[in-house]
Design an enzyme around this catalytic site. Structure first.
Site, PDB file in Angstrom:
ATOM      1  N   ASP A   1       1.344   1.774   0.987  1.00  0.00           N
ATOM      2  CA  ASP A   1       0.452   2.484   0.087  1.00  0.00           C
ATOM      3  C   ASP A   1      -0.154   3.635   0.907  1.00  0.00           C
ATOM      4  OD1 ASP A   1      -1.060   3.353  -2.022  1.00  0.00           O
ATOM      5  OD2 ASP A   1      -1.927   1.397  -2.495  1.00  0.00           O
TER       6      ASP A   1
HETATM    7  C1  BGC Z   1      -2.544   3.843  -5.013  1.00  0.00           C
HETATM    8  C2  BGC Z   1      -1.078   3.652  -5.348  1.00  0.00           C
HETATM    9  C3  BGC Z   1      -0.476   4.986  -5.709  1.00  0.00           C
HETATM   10  C4  BGC Z   1      -0.662   5.939  -4.558  1.00  0.00           C
HETATM   11  C5  BGC Z   1      -0.045   7.304  -4.776  1.00  0.00           C
HETATM   12  C6  BGC Z   1      -2.764   4.934  -3.992  1.00  0.00           C
HETATM   13  O1  BGC Z   1      -4.103   5.248  -3.900  1.00  0.00           O
HETATM   14  O2  BGC Z   1      -3.094   2.630  -4.566  1.00  0.00           O
HETATM   15  O3  BGC Z   1      -0.956   2.750  -6.398  1.00  0.00           O
HETATM   16  O4  BGC Z   1       0.873   4.826  -6.041  1.00  0.00           O
HETATM   17  O5  BGC Z   1      -2.047   6.111  -4.333  1.00  0.00           O
HETATM   18  O6  BGC Z   1      -0.704   7.999  -5.775  1.00  0.00           O
END
Ligand code: BGC
Length: 708
Positions: free
Chosen positions: A272
């Site tokens: 993530d």
């Molecule tokens: C989130 C993810 C997301 C990523 C990209 C993160 O803050 O937890 O779910 O896919 O950002 O936007």
């Protein structure tokens, strides 16, 4: 008339709706089904490119590029791959912290009802169509990787991201997720299972350590990931939190041991965004791609030189990225704007999801549907002239958004008056009050179980001044309804309906659509009742908004999953706590009768497949759909087991007087628990009870069977 509905417990079904069929199986033919290369084919291609790459190029590949890209390598003809969020539609980004993303800009993307609403349909076939539509929109935007489905568990109602997920039950989540994955990937777009694993609160999400025992992990938190992997998912995103003391994105136990070895995942693993801290650990963990850029691995050349990271580890990471890239034929992928032609169908799928996902919780004296005889309807609420939506990376703006006010006006014309802040006299004088309340849930924080104070006051004012108050809840999760539930004449749980959900809501209120959604969660009376209660460190309180809360300065804290396998209805039943609304519950404008439960073998061996069949009859006056549920109870067990576990369900639609025979199948897995000693599933001999119900608490038929 009796229709035979035969289905394997895990098979997807085609559901005919009260309107027209959405487009069922034929949808799959609108594009040529995408077929990935096999692991071996892709591996060969990956090998041939890897041998041509320099160490610097490999290092560059394993760190993300411009926040949302797999880095291109023009020298070897490797294209960049763009990724975009998320589960409920395509989040359009034009620019991101200085990066120009306009090349990938979609003119529009469909805002679907939130995934918790999709889960409330209990319709895996619809999950396929919903996800296929999102996959097609990705293709229209040149997006190779969808950063979804979000699929963490509804462990507690305050989690800000519950709207992005599929509820509390591992079986229901699994059946929806596997079709979701197939739907997205049928278009040649990667589905990313996220967030691995036990990422069930957004309260200081980078600092929470989920302490989870092995049985809970295997019985509750891993099965939906396993289902997604078995359905062919090509990517997994690890989570922000720690699991049992290790940050998931750099944990060998989480990635190599659990995800790769135990669940058999062979493809792309990504972190993530900004969630890993130690390059040495990361390289060894089985992780492939650090997003949004190399931070833990920023000094990779030095780490390699000092012997902390092996060149072979970087090779493994790069190869996994390349393998996935070639399996998905990204070397040939092109943006395909002809998919704009399918957007009307996508919106129809969104509408159908809302029709089937809205849950009717209460309908005293059948006040709903509102008949033409009602004279005056007063409409009030915070999300009447603006849409209630979930925020964060999953947010989708949609187009042609339908407001609740306009859709209800279409049904009720001048009979309906919208008053933003009605006084008691206005509330009293209406024949019916439609009172909307809701929350604005988001990634990045959790929100209180009770409604914001102004809304709580408003709904109480409505129910206290008008006995014909119908409450419409627009939220992404459970909310506290205890203090007005009894006085409300009816309650409709509409979730976040996306761009066209309010049309479905108005149809339900006017009786053009018969509600059939059922809760994929338990709604507790008080947050204290919930298994998740007490997860916030003593003395701290919830916050809202990104603000300057210096997340990394917050100490790491434990979230003890002390309830083990007893989450959701398993908890409330075990602890004998009466919820306000149980899992699997939802009303219809018609009623159903259950009969004739038969089991193919009442004394069975673990290798038998049991066939369970029963009849459901529409005994009301309206055409409607029932979601019949099968729960298994292990009566004699050497370990604690839930009183009920969902192991099958089927949605059947019937005309008045019509009945259907539902056939479900159970295998050894459906009777098994995870045995930490043998590290495997175990079906223990003894008595089991099959419960057939209309919800987890409304059991209509039961039969005892014996595993020999
Ligand atoms: C989130 C993810 C997301 C990523 C990209 C993160 O803050 O937890 O779910 O896919 O950002 O936007």
């Amino acid at each position: 008339m009796d229709k035979e509905i035969l289905l394997l417990i895990s098979a997807s079904v085609v559901f005919l709706t009260s309107h027209t069929r959405v487009y069922g199986q034929s949808a799959k033919n609108r594009h040529e089904q995408f077929r990935p290369l096999t692991f071996e084919q892709a591996d060969k291609k990956a090998d041939s490119v890897l041998t041509l790459m320099t160490t610097d190029e490999k290092i560059a590949l394993v760190g993300g590029d411009r926040s949302f890209f797999i880095r291109p390598l023009p020298r070897l003809n490797l294209q960049e791959v763009y990724m975009s969020d998320a589960t409920q539609g395509v989040h359009i980004r034009e620019n991101f912290t200085g990066f120009d993303l306009s090349k990938y800009r979609l003119e529009k993307s469909t805002s679907f009802p939130s995934p918790i609403s999709l889960a409330s349909t209990w319709n895996p076939d619809l999950a396929y169509q919903y996800a296929e539509a999102i996959g097609e929109e990705c293709r229209a935007g040149g997006i190779g990787i969808l950063l979804g489905p979000g699929m963490n568990a509804y462990r507690q109602s305050q989690c800000g991201r519950n709207f992005e997920y599929f509820g509390e039950d591992p079986f229901l989540r699994s059946r929806m997720i596997e079709e979701y994955v197939k739907g997205v990937q049928s278009t040649g777009t990667i589905a990313t299972l996220k967030h691995f694993v036990a990422n069930n609160t957004d309260y200081y999400r980078r600092r929470s350590n989920s302490v989870v025992d092995e049985r809970a992990l295997h019985e509750i938190y891993l099965p939906p990931f396993k289902a997604g992997i078995d359905a062919g998912a090509k990517a997994v995103m690890t989570s922000y939190n720690l699991l049992n003391g290790e940050w998931c994105g750099q944990s060998e136990t989480v990635i190599n041991e659990i995800l790769r070895k135990q669940l058999g995942f062979q493809w792309l693993v990504m972190t993530d965004w900004w969630s890993v801290y130690d390059g040495e650990k990361l390289a060894k963990s089985g992780q492939d791609l650090e997003m949004p850029l190399a931070v833990a691995l920023k000094d990779a050349p030095t780490l390699i030189r000092d012997g902390k990271v092996k060149a072979g580890d970087i090779d493994r990471m790069a190869k996994s990225i390349l393998r996935t890239y070639f399996a998905m034929k990204f070397d040939k992928m092109k943006r395909d704007t002809s998919y704009y032609n399918n957007f009307e169908n996508h919106e129809r799928t969104a509408l159908q999801t809302a029709r089937e996902g809205i849950v009717l919780l209460k309908n005293e004296g059948n006040i709903l549907p509102i008949t033409k005889k009602s004279k005056t309807i007063l409409l009030t609420g915070d999300y009447v002239d603006k849409l209630a939506v979930g925020g964060g990376s999953a947010e989708v703006k949609g187009y042609n958004n339908r407001l609740m006010l306009d859709e209800l006006k279409k049904e009720f014309g001048d009979k309906l008056t919208y008053v933003k802040h009605p006084n008691p006299a206005q509330i009293k004088s209406a024949d019916i009050v439609l009172c909307n309340v809701g929350t604005e849930d988001s990634e990045g924080w959790d929100r209180p179980f009770p409604l914001p104070e102004n809304q709580e006051l408003k709904v109480r004012q409505c129910v206290e001044n008008n006995a014909n108050t119908i409450v419409i809840v627009t939220s992404g999760s459970g909310i506290k309804m205890t203090d007005w539930n009894d006085k409300a004449r009816a309650i409709i749980y509409a979730w976040y309906g996306g761009q066209i959900g309010n049309q479905a809501l108005a149809e339900i209120i006017a009786g053009k659509t018969n509600p059939s959604g059922k809760l994929p969660i338990t709604i507790e009376k008080d947050f204290k009742d919930s298994p998740g209660y007490g997860y916030i460190p003593a003395g701290e309180s919830l916050y809202t908004g990104w603000g300057d809360r210096k997340e990394k300065e917050h100490p790491v804290f434990d979230v003890n999953y002390k309830e083990g396998i007893f989450i959701g209805y398993r908890w409330y039943e075990e602890k004998k706590i009466e919820p306000l609304y149980p899992f699997g519950y939802g009303l219809s404008y018609t009623s159903f009768e259950y009969s004739n439960l038969t089991v193919s073998k009442e004394m069975f061996n673990e290798n038998d497949t049991l066939t369970i069949s029963f009849s459901v009859k529409n005994i009301g006056k309206t055409k409607g759909a029932e979601i019949a549920q099968l729960y298994v109870q292990d009566v004699q067990s050497s370990v604690p087991r839930p009183i009920k576990e969902l192991k099958g369900f089927k949605k059947v639609e019937m005309h008045p007087g019509e009945s259907a025979t539902v056939v479900l199948r159970l295998t050894k897995q459906d009777f098994s628990f995870w045995n930490p000693e043998t590290k495997g599933w175990y079906a223990e001999k003894g008595t089991f009870v099959i419960h057939i119900g209309s919800s987890s608490r409304d059991i209509k038929l039961k039969k005892e069977i014996e595993l020999l």
